[in-house]
Design an enzyme around this catalytic site. Sequence first.
Site, PDB file in Angstrom:
ATOM      1  N   TYR A 134       7.326  -1.178  -0.943  1.00  0.00           N
ATOM      2  CA  TYR A 134       6.287  -0.963  -0.464  1.00  0.00           C
ATOM      3  C   TYR A 134       5.621  -0.249  -0.692  1.00  0.00           C
ATOM      4  O   TYR A 134       3.700  -0.067  -0.617  1.00  0.00           O
ATOM      5  CB  TYR A 134       7.178  -0.248   1.519  1.00  0.00           C
ATOM      6  CG  TYR A 134       6.434  -0.470   2.836  1.00  0.00           C
ATOM      7  CD1 TYR A 134       6.391  -1.652   3.114  1.00  0.00           C
ATOM      8  CD2 TYR A 134       5.791   0.859   3.111  1.00  0.00           C
ATOM      9  CE1 TYR A 134       5.704  -1.939   4.482  1.00  0.00           C
ATOM     10  CE2 TYR A 134       5.400   0.866   3.934  1.00  0.00           C
ATOM     11  CZ  TYR A 134       4.850  -0.626   5.042  1.00  0.00           C
ATOM     12  OH  TYR A 134       4.326  -0.362   5.982  1.00  0.00           O
ATOM     13  N   ASP A 165       0.417 -20.418  -0.389  1.00  0.00           N
ATOM     14  CA  ASP A 165       1.679 -20.085  -1.080  1.00  0.00           C
ATOM     15  C   ASP A 165       0.297 -19.319  -1.975  1.00  0.00           C
ATOM     16  O   ASP A 165      -0.321 -19.206  -2.603  1.00  0.00           O
ATOM     17  CB  ASP A 165       1.992 -20.392  -1.976  1.00  0.00           C
ATOM     18  CG  ASP A 165       3.666 -20.192  -2.551  1.00  0.00           C
ATOM     19  OD1 ASP A 165       3.063 -18.919  -2.711  1.00  0.00           O
ATOM     20  OD2 ASP A 165       4.201 -20.006  -3.389  1.00  0.00           O
ATOM     21  N   THR A 199       4.560  -6.475  16.518  1.00  0.00           N
ATOM     22  CA  THR A 199       5.141  -7.096  16.112  1.00  0.00           C
ATOM     23  C   THR A 199       6.899  -8.153  16.276  1.00  0.00           C
ATOM     24  O   THR A 199       7.865  -7.930  16.674  1.00  0.00           O
ATOM     25  CB  THR A 199       4.953  -7.177  14.789  1.00  0.00           C
ATOM     26  OG1 THR A 199       6.017  -7.182  13.601  1.00  0.00           O
ATOM     27  CG2 THR A 199       3.778  -6.973  13.949  1.00  0.00           C
ATOM     28  N   LYS A 216       1.227  -0.835  -0.385  1.00  0.00           N
ATOM     29  CA  LYS A 216       0.231  -0.161  -0.005  1.00  0.00           C
ATOM     30  C   LYS A 216      -0.626   0.697  -0.247  1.00  0.00           C
ATOM     31  O   LYS A 216      -1.632   0.839  -0.456  1.00  0.00           O
ATOM     32  CB  LYS A 216       1.084   0.831   1.388  1.00  0.00           C
ATOM     33  CG  LYS A 216       1.630  -0.476   2.880  1.00  0.00           C
ATOM     34  CD  LYS A 216       0.823  -1.285   2.952  1.00  0.00           C
ATOM     35  CE  LYS A 216       1.992  -2.222   3.627  1.00  0.00           C
ATOM     36  NZ  LYS A 216       0.664  -3.401   4.129  1.00  0.00           N
TER      37      LYS A 216
END
Length: 289
Positions: free
Chosen positions: A165, A70, A200, A169
């Site tokens: 997000y 984790d 994916t 990045k």
Amino acid sequence: MSDKKTVAIVTGASRGAGRGIAIALGRHGCIVYVTGRSLKSGDAPLPGTVYDTADAVSAAGGHGVAVGVDHANDEQVKALFDRVIEEQGQLDILVSNAFAAHDEMTTGGNFWEKPLDLVDMWQVGLRGSYVSAYYAAQIFARQNHGLIVFTSAPGARHYVFGPAYGVHKAGLDKMAADMAVDLRDCNAASVSIWMGALLTERMQSMRENEPEKYQHLNDENMETPELTGHLIWEIHNDPELMSLSGQTVIGAEIALKYGVKDAHGRQPPSCRDRYGVSPVAQHPFIIRG
């Protein structure tokens, strides 16, 4: 360096980008430690476990080692690096890929209308990447070589899915740039690589559920996850590696540089050519304590 096999860690490798990268490194004969929280079927909504990936790495010609980690738990991360050194005596490549991807990230709505726990990707994606790099760098300093790769994306420079997000990045790109300054005297490098839209399991589900929203994405202009793994191998073996350290590179462009093609001989397009999006160079001015 010895004639031992290259030893790599790929975090967040149960599925998606991490799985593809790990398998590609396996094709180059690497010993690959694959990490993630998915230990058995059903641990996550999407298929894939660290054991599945480790088996695929070995089937590809490398040696896969599954480790349940984790990456929000610093003690588990430290134990991972201690184990690699105990078992292999070296670490050559860290691919920092793990992040907390929530399904709600890609749904419509403003950031305040989405679940607050989307910021979890800063805990695992950013802080977790820092912690992994922290322990890798200590090894690289002793060895006097090594490579850290952060898996990033053009969303660092334009709006994608919202600020949670985008900050993730952009933070990875900055991390690679600043860590390179400290790593230089250790003959170790850090690079952030922008992956394109990836074929994916998650992306396939998104295209099936919202075909109109993602109609601009087809197999011809997307990348397989394995492509990034092959590019990481080329970067690692580049005699001019240190000149790349600190940079954010576009995967599709360095594929051209190294003469690497994706599956079925495809050459994925660059986001610079398609959308005019490109990384920002780090300013050379340095203030150190």
